[in-house]
Design a protein around this motif. Structure first.
Motif, short mmCIF file in Angstrom:
data_model
loop_
_atom_site.label_atom_id
_atom_site.label_comp_id
_atom_site.label_asym_id
_atom_site.label_seq_id
_atom_site.Cartn_x
_atom_site.Cartn_y
_atom_site.Cartn_z
N ASP A 1 -25.13 -15.74 -25.92
CA ASP A 1 -25.35 -14.68 -24.93
C ASP A 1 -26.06 -15.24 -23.69
OD1 ASP A 1 -25.42 -12.21 -23.74
OD2 ASP A 1 -27.10 -11.46 -24.94
N GLY A 2 -25.42 -15.09 -22.54
CA GLY A 2 -26.01 -15.53 -21.28
C GLY A 2 -25.67 -16.94 -20.86
N LEU A 3 -25.04 -17.73 -21.74
CA LEU A 3 -24.69 -19.10 -21.37
C LEU A 3 -23.57 -19.13 -20.33
CD1 LEU A 3 -24.59 -21.17 -24.70
CD2 LEU A 3 -26.36 -21.18 -22.94
N ARG A 4 -23.68 -20.07 -19.42
CA ARG A 4 -22.56 -20.39 -18.51
C ARG A 4 -21.81 -21.54 -19.18
NH1 ARG A 4 -26.08 -22.16 -13.63
NH2 ARG A 4 -27.10 -23.08 -15.46
N GLU B 1 -13.92 -32.59 -13.61
CA GLU B 1 -15.10 -31.98 -12.98
C GLU B 1 -16.23 -31.70 -13.97
OE1 GLU B 1 -13.98 -28.53 -10.75
OE2 GLU B 1 -12.16 -29.47 -9.94
N LEU B 2 -16.01 -31.96 -15.24
CA LEU B 2 -16.95 -31.49 -16.26
C LEU B 2 -18.25 -32.28 -16.28
CD1 LEU B 2 -14.52 -30.77 -19.23
CD2 LEU B 2 -15.48 -29.18 -17.57
N TYR B 3 -18.18 -33.58 -16.13
CA TYR B 3 -19.39 -34.40 -16.20
C TYR B 3 -20.40 -33.97 -15.14
CZ TYR B 3 -22.32 -38.57 -16.74
OH TYR B 3 -23.37 -39.43 -16.96
N GLN B 4 -19.93 -33.86 -13.90
CA GLN B 4 -20.83 -33.48 -12.81
C GLN B 4 -21.34 -32.05 -12.98
OE1 GLN B 4 -18.81 -34.22 -9.08
NE2 GLN B 4 -19.71 -36.26 -8.91
N GLY C 1 -26.13 -28.97 -13.91
CA GLY C 1 -26.58 -27.68 -14.40
C GLY C 1 -25.75 -26.51 -13.93
N THR C 2 -24.56 -26.81 -13.39
CA THR C 2 -23.65 -25.73 -12.98
C THR C 2 -23.19 -24.94 -14.19
OG1 THR C 2 -22.89 -27.11 -11.16
CG2 THR C 2 -21.55 -25.18 -11.69
N ILE C 3 -23.03 -25.64 -15.32
CA ILE C 3 -22.72 -24.99 -16.60
C ILE C 3 -23.75 -25.44 -17.62
CG2 ILE C 3 -20.24 -24.69 -16.20
CD1 ILE C 3 -19.74 -27.28 -17.70
N ASP C 4 -23.93 -24.60 -18.66
CA ASP C 4 -24.92 -24.88 -19.70
C ASP C 4 -24.32 -25.56 -20.92
OD1 ASP C 4 -27.00 -23.47 -18.25
OD2 ASP C 4 -25.97 -21.62 -18.86
N ALA C 5 -23.03 -25.37 -21.12
CA ALA C 5 -22.35 -25.91 -22.30
C ALA C 5 -20.87 -26.01 -21.98
CB ALA C 5 -22.58 -25.02 -23.52
N LEU C 6 -20.16 -26.78 -22.78
CA LEU C 6 -18.72 -26.92 -22.52
C LEU C 6 -18.00 -27.38 -23.77
CD1 LEU C 6 -17.67 -30.18 -22.26
CD2 LEU C 6 -19.29 -30.10 -20.38
#
Length: 367
Positions: free
Chosen positions: A179-182, A207-210, A215-220
């Protein structure tokens, strides 16, 4: 003694006959190749060509077609962005801007909701069952039905096993943490993540590493260990979540403009189809060789390869089944593909559970 020699002599004569047939077939192929049409295709691809199992099959396909056609079929692939962005491949092929493209078809789920079922669904089949369903069951026929309105012929051209469930800043001990994760998540698994409160975005692999580093995303999630290792995610994240509940197999497809396909000779079409079957075997075998070694490398370097608890997997399955049923109620073709896959899973699952040894036998010391 004499009796035992008979089979050997018989086999030797058969071998000689086979060798002669091969020589004659080779001569015939050379003659046929000299008369064959020349095919020169520019093919944009969705992933960098060195990614194990995802895009290496297109390299194999290109080399195979060059060989079996005697140089008459030249499939020149272009890295992502060289010709068009990865997410534009379907449109480019449909509009005949390019004769073909190589992609993960799930990228187009926004316009064709059923595609994740054909490219990698949550809690779906394992690769052998999927390939059986595709080649001998309803799979290929349904695939062509999906693409017919777009004027596209779709060829299965790669399959790999389950992806990892993703890279997270912290171990995943409860689904409340979603909940709340980008989060970058693909396919129907992304919709499941949204049900659990995540803000889901879709980014291409390059684009995932950068995005994670900044911190643009929290998890992937992206792919299986061998591919994730190439991307270098272990350099910035230490929690690697498994198993890949959200994508139990991942496919790659060669999309061909239907008019272009129809204009080919029977021989060229047969060679391209044969090349894709070869590429599918190549990609699956390569990924099954590379993924265990990549995972061992992660663990040796201190990455926490966490296996989700049975309780969390049960919760994820419950949400997933609800999402799948909702999507089926919204789209008739989705419903038909889902029903066909579920029916086959019941039949194949009975065979798999009774015919194969339990997984504990296969790796008794694994956690």
């Amino acid at each position: 003694m004499q009796a035992s020699l008979a089979p050997k002599l018989s086999s030797r004569f058969k071998l000689a006959g086979t060798a002669a047939a091969v020589v004659l077939a080779g001569a015939a192929m050379t003659s046929t190749a000299n008369a064959q049409e020349r095919v020169r295709w520019q093919v944009p691809i969705a992933f960098p060509s060195h990614l194990v199992g995802l895009s290496t099959p297109v390299v194999h396909l290109s080399e195979t077609l060059e060989a079996i056609s005697g140089g008459n079929i030249n499939l020149r692939y272009y890295e992502p962005g060289e010709l068009i962005p990865p997410f534009e491949i379907l449109d480019a092929v449909s509009e005949n801007r390019y004769p073909a493209g190589f992609t993960w078809i799930g990228y187009d789920q926004g316009s064709i909701p059923v595609l994740p079922l054909l490219s990698g669904p949550p809690f779906g089949m394992e690769p052998p069952a999927f390939m059986a369903w595709h080649y001998f069951g309803d799979g290929d026929e349904l695939l062509q039905e999906v693409y017919e309105p777009y004027g596209v012929k779709a060829l299965l051209c790669g399959v790999i096993g389950p992806e990892a469930a993703g890279w997270f800043a912290d171990p995943l001990e409860s689904l409340d943490q979603i909940d709340g994760l980008r989060i970058r998540f693909a396919g129907i698994g992304g919709r499941v993540m949204e049900e659990l409160g995540a803000s889901v975005t879709m980014l291409p692999g390059g684009e995932l590493y950068q995005a994670m580093e900044r911190g643009t995303i929290d998890a992937l999630e992206f792919s299986a260990p061998a591919v994730d290792r190439i991307l270098g995610m272990q350099e910035i994240v230490q929690n690697y979540i498994m198993p890949g509940w959200h994508q139990t197999y991942t496919t790659s497809h060669l999309l061909v403009n239907q008019e272009t396909w129809d204009d080919l000779s029977d021989l060229s079409r047969a060679q391209i189809e044969t090349g894709c079957r070869s590429a599918t075997l190549f990609g699956f075998s390569e990924s099954e060789w590379e993924n265990p070694q990549a995972l061992a490398g992660f663990e040796a370097e201190g990455v926490n390869a966490q296996t989700l608890s049975p309780e969390i997997l049960e919760e994820l399955e419950e949400v997933t089944m609800r999402v799948l049923d909702e999507m089926a109620s919204e789209d008739d073709l989705f419903a038909r593909v889902l029903e066909s896959q579920r029916d086959w899973m019941q039949v194949h699952g009975n065979w798999h559970s009774k015919g194969y040894l339990p997984r504990s036998y296969y790796a008794p010391n694994s956690n």
